[in-house]
Design an enzyme around this catalytic site. Sequence first.
Site, PDB file in Angstrom:
ATOM      1  CB  SER A   2     -35.154  61.212 -71.457  1.00 15.38           C
ATOM      2  OG  SER A   2     -35.774  60.997 -72.695  1.00 15.38           O
ATOM      3  CB  CYS A   3     -32.436  65.660 -73.266  1.00 17.01           C
ATOM      4  SG  CYS A   3     -32.778  66.442 -71.704  1.00 17.01           S
ATOM      5  CB  THR A   4     -27.841  63.050 -74.601  1.00 14.33           C
ATOM      6  OG1 THR A   4     -28.634  61.878 -74.407  1.00 14.33           O
ATOM      7  CG2 THR A   4     -26.384  62.738 -74.302  1.00 14.33           C
TER       8      THR A   4
END
Length: 521
Positions: A2-4
Amino acid sequence: MSCTTLLIGKDASYSGATIIARDDDTGSGRYDPKRFVAVHPDDQPRHYRSTLSHVEIELPDDPCRYTIAPNVLPNRGILAEAGASERNVAMSATETIAVNERVLAADPMVELRPAVGEPGDADYQPEQPGGIGEEDIITLVLPYVHTAREAVQRLGDLLEQYGTYEANGISISDVNEIWYVETIGGHHWIARRVPDDCYATVPNQLGIDDFDLADAAGEQRFYMGSADLREFIEENNLARAMKPAAAAGFAGTAASPDHFNPRTVFGTSTPKDHIYNTPRAWYMQRCLNPSEDWDSPAARYTPISDDIPWCRVPENKVTIEEVDYILSSHYQDTPYDPYGTLGTPETRHRYRPIGVNRTGHMVAVEIRADVPAAEASVMWVSFGSGPFTTVAPFFANVDDTPAYLRDTTKTPSTGNLYWDNRLIAVIADAHWFENYNAVEAYGERVRAFGHRHVAGTDAAFAKAFAADVSATDADVVRTLEDANAAMADYLQKQTAALLADVLYTSTNLMHNAFFMSDRWQ
């Protein structure tokens, strides 16, 4: 993982540079220590074997030097995650996304299949390697390309030849352009260029919201993709959301238009997205276009909107400070802030924040046009949970990186940036309000010093090399390494001071605290 991701076009950035930035968040159930290292051409593999998928690839014999932020532990491969090369091409790989079942049925993921039985058995089936994935992409692409466009095409060729076992989004930039690539099924891909005057926001969700098949097959000014993309869509009945030919600004026939929305054709939209993904895009755009209505019942976009634009023009040019703030944010000034006082206990934990406990690092790669190419790429690096740390600038065109960021230990310790920041976060989190001023002041000091340090290095660089025709690449690299060492020395002293500060404050707030001065005489 998960990341942005936040991408800033050169005309939308405060410095006229392209900026690609991404949080790398460890998956649930583990924490992956991070480090910051330079990879010399002699250390680049010529025969590559993926740790997770076992795919084997012969690599060219002409790699260039590059700097990355990989995992410390090798159990899941290199996982370079963010990198910049001496040719001033940058990559951040990857953004874990999802494609729908119709896509997966038409073009399944290329997954590792273990061997069945033993050699010589009648029913023996040898191992079938999987495709490439997050652990491989930067290593396979970055050292071999000269421009962002070339990197997009090389990645696309690898995806078409070897396939992938996961859906990912990859950011690629040079001094002129930013491209964002999304994998579609096992072997297909699309890419869109971020307009120069725009920023783009990407949570863990297929994000590109418009694609022009004609441009991708022709001039490729803003779009690239698999050569058979149109046929893939038509033959597998994926075009249910294609915009009709009568719509203003869209060409083609009703059966085969040129423009379509990849989110609807390839992506997913689930209740999980409204908890995990769309709120992050909403908050990023809220920060960069603050004059719009984001909160009233009549707001155009809400935290659960599925149609938040992939890119848009910001109200003001975007600074590194804003990138750092956004990618470490936790819905400040909204009812959804887990550290806030607005809303209710439920709303404060309703949505997944951008800056979470599982963040391993955030790297913003800034490629500047107004300085010599040798010093153009600056990697603004932070390790650990974003709300408790800050970015610091390091030049990418080096043979080695400072020990404080390079020599991260496998287990918790002090004396390296990753574990220092992890310790600060876990100590300060329990007493947010009491520690917040110290954390905020630390960030301000480090970023101010960082900007001043980059400017000073630019001036010294110009003075040292502008008229020195005898200067070599080794001289340039040594100058940048010295600058990085000075930055790391300052960062280490400031981080140690912050650790001492939050440790003292939080120790005084322990439940078993007792002082004789507390006792009434």
